[in-house]
Design an enzyme around this catalytic site. Structure first.
Site, PDB file in Angstrom:
ATOM      1  N   GLY A  83     -26.065 -85.682 -24.025  1.00 43.06           N
ATOM      2  CA  GLY A  83     -25.572 -85.162 -22.924  1.00 43.06           C
ATOM      3  C   GLY A  83     -24.598 -83.922 -22.882  1.00 43.06           C
TER       4      GLY A  83
ATOM      5  CG  HIS B 230       3.638 -67.281 -16.858  1.00 44.98           C
ATOM      6  ND1 HIS B 230       4.973 -66.553 -16.679  1.00 44.98           N
ATOM      7  CD2 HIS B 230       2.871 -66.263 -16.708  1.00 44.98           C
ATOM      8  CE1 HIS B 230       4.823 -65.349 -16.734  1.00 44.98           C
ATOM      9  NE2 HIS B 230       3.573 -65.049 -16.793  1.00 44.98           N
TER      10      HIS B 230
ATOM     11  CD  GLU C  68     -19.121 -87.707 -25.778  1.00 49.61           C
ATOM     12  OE1 GLU C  68     -18.530 -88.425 -25.044  1.00 49.61           O
ATOM     13  OE2 GLU C  68     -20.130 -87.262 -25.634  1.00 49.61           O
TER      14      GLU C  68
END
Length: 537
Positions: free
Chosen positions: A264, A382, A351
């Protein structure tokens, strides 16, 4: 790994680089530093001159790559070898963007390219029919909204690419992502779409993913409540023979096949990304994206160790994680279109390489993987750059783009354009991290420096460039895994929590059927959480 001669040399190099006189503020003053610690190919410049490395360190890292035989492993991977030992599969995401015409053979399967090319051709013709208006919704309206239903690898990579190339989208399609099972995700999307002009793309290899199945059910119910034929508005991307492989049975408009040998998080260039991106960008631009990825694949497989950009980046990661002890890596693209890159690489890398067992099934005696996070610059300056400069050191990968997607805005502020202002920060931040600054009168304004970073420069953000960048991070991740001796293609770590959720789901279902059900089948802590939920409902 640690017991080899090469590893002992690297340990000695780490002791050397930690000496006070090896501070980056001294190393970067070498006139030949950039030339010795940078690599360039058409479409990418990789500068690692501000990493805590010497020429000797780099030589030792090259010896490590040779010792681990990682280039030959990478070549075996793209040739169809079963490099995923736990699942006994090949890992052929590179074949999804192959245009050479060469065969890619997998044992017991044979040449996989005819099927890959068939799916690619199906995507081309289907997307053309949608965009030409030959395929419409059940009321005769042309599709203007596409909702991708999928989570993890079925979402993050495609979301990164669609955001990166949004400036190229002129198809009239608006792309939405229904990933989270959280009802807020669904509610926000359906408030934005026109149901009669919406196509839903359900993406799941097994077609059993709990979140995706729940969201598909929600989408079908929503369409039916609107008086629409849900089957005329749904497309599936799934494994051949799965419950979602429903083309021709009246449950969906079309089904496009995924393959076991493409995981995936590596699947953006397959039908997972191909179907939505071809609708969003047009197939011709999606194909350009594939060809950019293929270019980097060839470089990653064929370049010598000393000239190989993703392998060098992987070696730097091993050095930072295992020899210098850094637990994280920030990815800071100075280009807003790359805003979703860090989220994609976070899944891709963490993963793949967050493992505790070697590819041969033995518990590891070294750390693998690292925490990935990031935001675009200058926003990140920032946000969390305070920590990067004066708190806990974290290696950074900066990304700059020479030519922006929007070149027509050239107004100057303080004598420079916005793009030049962006580059002023891109150039300055890595040097500030490296050099630091001592302020003996005011310690709060002191910066220790000696904080490592690399910089990647892309010529532009065309589909080809985004394809190269995607492939770079995939190859870097795989090379890191091969250096560690782990399998980057399984993900058993995601399963335990999901298994426990099955029990929770069963208990909630029982309470839904019987209001007196006491949740006796689960642990006392979880039971209190469920009681709290049902009290509110």
């Amino acid at each position: 790994m640690q017991k080899t001669v090469v590893w002992k040399k690297l340990l000695s190099e780490a002791d050397n680089i930690c000496r006070p006189d090896m501070h980056l503020s001294r190393l970067v003053k070498d006139e030949g530093r950039l030339e010795s610690f940078s690599l360039e190919i058409p479409g990418m410049f990789f500068d690692f001159s501000r990493q805590r490395l010497t020429r000797q360190t780099l030589s030792c890292l090259g010896e490590l790559a040779e010792e681990r035989e990682v280039v030959s492993q990478f070549r075996s991977m793209i040739s169809g070898a079963r490099v995923n030992p736990t699942e006994k599969r090949a890992a052929l995401h590179t074949a999804a963007r192959l245009f050479s015409g060469n065969a890619v053979n997998v044992d017991e399967i044979g040449n996989v390219m005819p099927e890959i090319l068939r799916v690619r051709d199906e995507i081309k013709h289907f997307s053309a029919k949608i965009l030409n208006g030959d395929i419409k919704g059940c009321t005769g309206r042309r599709f203007s909204d596409v909702v991708v239903i999928g989570i993890g690898g079925s979402h993050l990579g495609t979301a990164f690419v669609s955001e990166a190339l949004k400036a190229y989208s002129d198809t009239g399609i608006r792309l939405h992502y229904l990933a989270n099972v959280d009802i807020h995700n669904f509610g926000q999307i359906v408030s934005d779409i026109d149901p009669e002009a919406t196509l839903w793309i359900v993406i799941s290899k097994s077609y059993t993913t709990a979140e995706t199945m729940a969201n598909e059910h929600l989408a079908r119910t929503f369409m039916k409540e609107k008086g629409l034929d849900d089957a005329s508005h749904i497309v599936t991307v799934t494994a051949k023979g799965s419950p979602g492989d429903s083309a021709g049975d009246g449950k969906s408009l079309a089904s496009f096949h995924m393959f076991d040998f493409i995981g995936g998080r590596y699947s953006v260039t397959s039908a997972v990304g191909g179907v939505p991106l071809s609708l969003f960008l047009g197939f011709e631009r999606f194909e350009r994206f594939l060809k950019g990825a293929e270019e980097m694949d060839r470089h990653a497989a064929n370049a010598a160790i000393q000239e190989n950009i993703p392998l060098t980046a992987a070696l730097v990661s091993i050095w930072n994680v295992n020899l210098l002890g850094y637990p994280a890596q920030a990815i800071i693209p100075y280009a807003s279109p790359l805003a979703r890159l860090a989220a994609h690489v976070q899944q891709l890398n963490m993963e793949s390489n967050g493992k505790s067992v070697s590819a041969s099934g033995e518990f590891l005696n070294c750390s693998t993987g690292y925490i990935v996070f990031g935001e675009p610059g200058t926003n990140a300056q920032h946000s969390f750059f305070q920590l990067l400069h004066q708190g806990r050191p974290v290696p950074v990968e900066f990304i700059g783009v020479l030519k922006p997607q929007y070149t027509q805005y050239q107004t100057r502020s303080k004598g420079v354009t916005n793009h030049q202002e962006l580059w002023a920060n891109l150039i300055s931040q890595p040097m500030a991290l490296a050099m630091g600054k001592v302020n003996e009168m005011d310690p709060a304004r002191s910066f220790s420096g000696n904080r490592p970073s690399s910089t990647i420069i892309l010529p532009d953000l065309t589909p080809e460039s985004v394809g190269r960048l995607l492939s770079f991070y995939e190859a870097k991740t795989v090379y890191e895994a091969f250096l560690w001796g782990i399998n980057p293609f399984d993900q058993y770590g995601v399963e335990l929590g999901k298994q426990l959720a099955t029990g929770m789901r069963r208990e909630m279902g029982a309470r839904n059927e019987n209001g007196d059900h006491l949740f006796s089948g689960i642990d006392p802590i979880s039971r209190q959480y469920l009681e709290r939920l049902y009290k509110e409902e």
